[in-house]
Scaffold this motif. Structure first.
Motif, PDB file in Angstrom:
ATOM      1  N   SER A 126      -8.480 -15.064  -2.606  1.00 43.62           N
ATOM      2  CA  SER A 126      -8.489 -13.956  -1.650  1.00 43.62           C
ATOM      3  C   SER A 126      -7.069 -13.528  -1.307  1.00 43.62           C
ATOM      4  N   TYR A 127      -6.874 -12.213  -1.215  1.00 42.98           N
ATOM      5  CA  TYR A 127      -5.597 -11.627  -0.800  1.00 42.98           C
ATOM      6  C   TYR A 127      -5.839 -10.739   0.415  1.00 42.98           C
ATOM      7  N   TYR A 128      -5.000 -10.899   1.425  1.00 42.51           N
ATOM      8  CA  TYR A 128      -5.084 -10.076   2.631  1.00 42.51           C
ATOM      9  C   TYR A 128      -3.794  -9.276   2.765  1.00 42.51           C
ATOM     10  N   ASP A 129      -3.935  -7.947   2.819  1.00 43.81           N
ATOM     11  CA  ASP A 129      -2.787  -7.052   2.952  1.00 43.81           C
ATOM     12  C   ASP A 129      -2.936  -6.227   4.224  1.00 43.81           C
ATOM     13  N   PHE A 130      -1.798  -5.834   4.782  1.00 46.22           N
ATOM     14  CA  PHE A 130      -1.793  -5.041   6.017  1.00 46.22           C
ATOM     15  C   PHE A 130      -1.128  -3.699   5.777  1.00 46.22           C
ATOM     16  N   LEU A 131      -1.808  -2.628   6.182  1.00 43.67           N
ATOM     17  CA  LEU A 131      -1.254  -1.282   6.121  1.00 43.67           C
ATOM     18  C   LEU A 131      -1.126  -0.753   7.538  1.00 43.67           C
ATOM     19  N   ALA A 132       0.082  -0.401   7.938  1.00 45.96           N
ATOM     20  CA  ALA A 132       0.295   0.137   9.282  1.00 45.96           C
ATOM     21  C   ALA A 132      -0.398   1.490   9.407  1.00 45.96           C
ATOM     22  N   PHE A 133      -1.011   1.718  10.581  1.00 41.72           N
ATOM     23  CA  PHE A 133      -1.729   2.967  10.809  1.00 41.72           C
ATOM     24  C   PHE A 133      -1.842   3.206  12.306  1.00 41.72           C
ATOM     25  N   ASN A 134      -1.547   4.435  12.719  1.00 41.38           N
ATOM     26  CA  ASN A 134      -1.631   4.808  14.128  1.00 41.38           C
ATOM     27  C   ASN A 134      -3.020   5.389  14.400  1.00 41.38           C
ATOM     28  N   TRP A 135      -3.879   4.604  15.031  1.00 41.68           N
ATOM     29  CA  TRP A 135      -5.267   5.010  15.222  1.00 41.68           C
ATOM     30  C   TRP A 135      -5.405   6.163  16.225  1.00 41.68           C
ATOM     31  N   ASP A 137      -3.119   8.768  16.670  1.00 41.39           N
ATOM     32  CA  ASP A 137      -2.547  10.041  16.237  1.00 41.39           C
ATOM     33  C   ASP A 137      -2.918  10.439  14.813  1.00 41.39           C
ATOM     34  N   GLU A 138      -3.467   9.495  14.027  1.00 46.15           N
ATOM     35  CA  GLU A 138      -3.815   9.789  12.646  1.00 46.15           C
ATOM     36  C   GLU A 138      -5.320   9.690  12.440  1.00 46.15           C
ATOM     37  N   HIS A 139      -5.814  10.333  11.378  1.00 48.64           N
ATOM     38  CA  HIS A 139      -7.237  10.307  11.056  1.00 48.64           C
ATOM     39  C   HIS A 139      -7.464   9.351   9.898  1.00 48.64           C
ATOM     40  N   ILE A 140      -8.287   8.327  10.115  1.00 43.78           N
ATOM     41  CA  ILE A 140      -8.448   7.268   9.135  1.00 43.78           C
ATOM     42  C   ILE A 140      -9.027   7.772   7.823  1.00 43.78           C
ATOM     43  N   LEU A 141      -9.980   8.695   7.869  1.00 39.71           N
ATOM     44  CA  LEU A 141     -10.575   9.176   6.621  1.00 39.71           C
ATOM     45  C   LEU A 141      -9.563   9.969   5.804  1.00 39.71           C
ATOM     46  N   GLU A 146      -6.145  10.132   1.088  1.00 38.93           N
ATOM     47  CA  GLU A 146      -4.837  10.534   0.571  1.00 38.93           C
ATOM     48  C   GLU A 146      -4.053   9.376  -0.037  1.00 38.93           C
ATOM     49  N   ASN A 147      -4.296   8.150   0.436  1.00 34.34           N
ATOM     50  CA  ASN A 147      -3.446   7.023   0.028  1.00 34.34           C
ATOM     51  C   ASN A 147      -4.141   5.981  -0.831  1.00 34.34           C
ATOM     52  N   LEU A 148      -5.454   5.918  -0.776  1.00 33.89           N
ATOM     53  CA  LEU A 148      -6.203   4.957  -1.580  1.00 33.89           C
ATOM     54  C   LEU A 148      -7.089   5.731  -2.561  1.00 33.89           C
ATOM     55  N   ASN A 149      -7.380   5.126  -3.666  1.00 40.97           N
ATOM     56  CA  ASN A 149      -8.234   5.787  -4.645  1.00 40.97           C
ATOM     57  C   ASN A 149      -9.699   5.640  -4.250  1.00 40.97           C
ATOM     58  N   ILE A 150      -9.996   6.118  -3.054  1.00 38.23           N
ATOM     59  CA  ILE A 150     -11.342   6.098  -2.473  1.00 38.23           C
ATOM     60  C   ILE A 150     -11.562   7.446  -1.810  1.00 38.23           C
ATOM     61  N   GLU A 151     -12.755   7.946  -1.896  1.00 32.32           N
ATOM     62  CA  GLU A 151     -13.112   9.162  -1.180  1.00 32.32           C
ATOM     63  C   GLU A 151     -14.213   8.831  -0.176  1.00 32.32           C
ATOM     64  N   VAL A 152     -13.924   9.015   1.100  1.00 30.63           N
ATOM     65  CA  VAL A 152     -14.887   8.746   2.171  1.00 30.63           C
ATOM     66  C   VAL A 152     -14.917   9.951   3.098  1.00 30.63           C
ATOM     67  N   GLU A 230      -4.408  -0.366  -8.763  1.00 30.88           N
ATOM     68  CA  GLU A 230      -5.252   0.805  -8.972  1.00 30.88           C
ATOM     69  C   GLU A 230      -5.655   1.429  -7.634  1.00 30.88           C
ATOM     70  N   LEU A 231      -5.933   0.608  -6.643  1.00 29.48           N
ATOM     71  CA  LEU A 231      -6.349   1.117  -5.336  1.00 29.48           C
ATOM     72  C   LEU A 231      -5.234   1.898  -4.663  1.00 29.48           C
ATOM     73  N   THR A 232      -4.011   1.405  -4.758  1.00 32.68           N
ATOM     74  CA  THR A 232      -2.889   1.990  -4.013  1.00 32.68           C
ATOM     75  C   THR A 232      -2.005   2.874  -4.882  1.00 32.68           C
ATOM     76  N   LYS A 233      -2.418   3.103  -6.129  1.00 36.52           N
ATOM     77  CA  LYS A 233      -1.585   3.835  -7.085  1.00 36.52           C
ATOM     78  C   LYS A 233      -1.157   5.188  -6.530  1.00 36.52           C
ATOM     79  N   GLY A 234       0.127   5.489  -6.685  1.00 37.36           N
ATOM     80  CA  GLY A 234       0.662   6.737  -6.167  1.00 37.36           C
ATOM     81  C   GLY A 234       1.755   6.462  -5.156  1.00 37.36           C
ATOM     82  N   LYS A 235       1.881   7.326  -4.158  1.00 33.88           N
ATOM     83  CA  LYS A 235       2.981   7.212  -3.203  1.00 33.88           C
ATOM     84  C   LYS A 235       2.891   5.947  -2.356  1.00 33.88           C
TER      85      LYS A 235
END
Length: 242
Positions: A126-135, A137-141, A146-152, A230-235
């Motif tokens: 198991s790997y646990y990673d942390f991504l900073a996010f301002n709940w 002021d920002e919109h999680i979806l 925009e940042n993960l190869n997931i569309e929700v 693959e999940l985080t590919k890109g910026k």
């Protein structure tokens, strides 16, 4: 393997489980703590009990009840009836070093624990990673899309406010076992807001064979590493390399 200079990694856990059904396992378990420590004490001299000795060990099946560590705190070994883990954090993680420690731990464990011909083990990584996010002021979806190869997306609720929590997961069967990704809201040190990514590969039951387990570990790491890229590919992934 080169370590990402700005990796979001929090923790890595290798876990080995075995079935404690049958008195043969419970008969030898009281000796395991001392026998295993004798093989580990040079690298992990500090040992702790995680539960009061008054609690019956059978009530703690599949839970870590002993911990072995050093002055750094990590890596640390944890062990209990039916479970053995090696935990480390980003500060002490380089795959070549970590995998060497895991394989050494497996070898030592197999040298002091007697499995029968009919026994099986279940490893996981198991790997646990942390991504900073301002709940606030920002919109999680928007962030996920925009940042993960997931569309929700959702079209059923419109309050004019941004979501304040997010929980998402998916699992696939692979030749190495079940691969799962979970994304949850989480904080670091109870202050830094963001989300936790958990990549986990859990094998099916396999025979307690040292070489087979080592091969599974190497292939499992390669799969988890590929899925992270693959999940985080890109910026987002590019930000981890700077």
């Amino acid at each position: 393997m080169r370590k990402l200079p700005n990796a979001p990694l929090l923790e890595v856990i290798f876990e080995l489980r075995w079935n404690m059904a049958g008195e043969a396992h419970w008969d030898q378990f009281p000796f395991l703590q001392g026998d295993l420590y004798a093989t580990l004490k040079e690298e992990y001299p500090i040992r702790e009990s995680l539960f009061p000795i008054e609690i019956p060990q059978k009530a703690l099946a599949n839970q870590a009840i002993y911990r072995y560590s050093n002055e750094n705190g990590f890596p640390m070994v944890q062990m209990g009836p039916g479970v053995l883990t090696l935990n480390t954090t980003d500060d002490y993680y380089v795959w070549e070093d970590y995998s060497r420690e895991v394989k050494s731990l497996i070898k030592r464990f197999f040298s002091v624990y007697d499995f029968s011909f009919s026994d099986y083990i279940t490893p996981s990584l198991s790997y646990y990673d942390f991504l900073a996010f301002n709940w606030e002021d920002e919109h999680i979806l928007e962030f996920v899309n925009e940042n993960l190869n997931i569309e929700v997306n959702q079209n059923f609720f419109d309050s004019g406010k941004t979501p304040f929590s997010f929980n998402w997961g998916i699992s696939y069967k692979t030749d190495l076992g079940v691969f799962s990704l979970k994304i949850d809201k989480g904080n670091v040190d109870d202050e830094k807001q963001g989300m936790i990514l958990q990549f986990q590969l859990r094998s099916g039951e396999i025979k307690p064979d040292f070489d087979s387990l080592n091969n599974w570990l190497d292939e499992g790491h390669a799969l988890c590493s590929k899925m992270f890229k693959e999940l985080t590919k890109g910026k987002l992934y590019d930000s981890f390399t700077k």
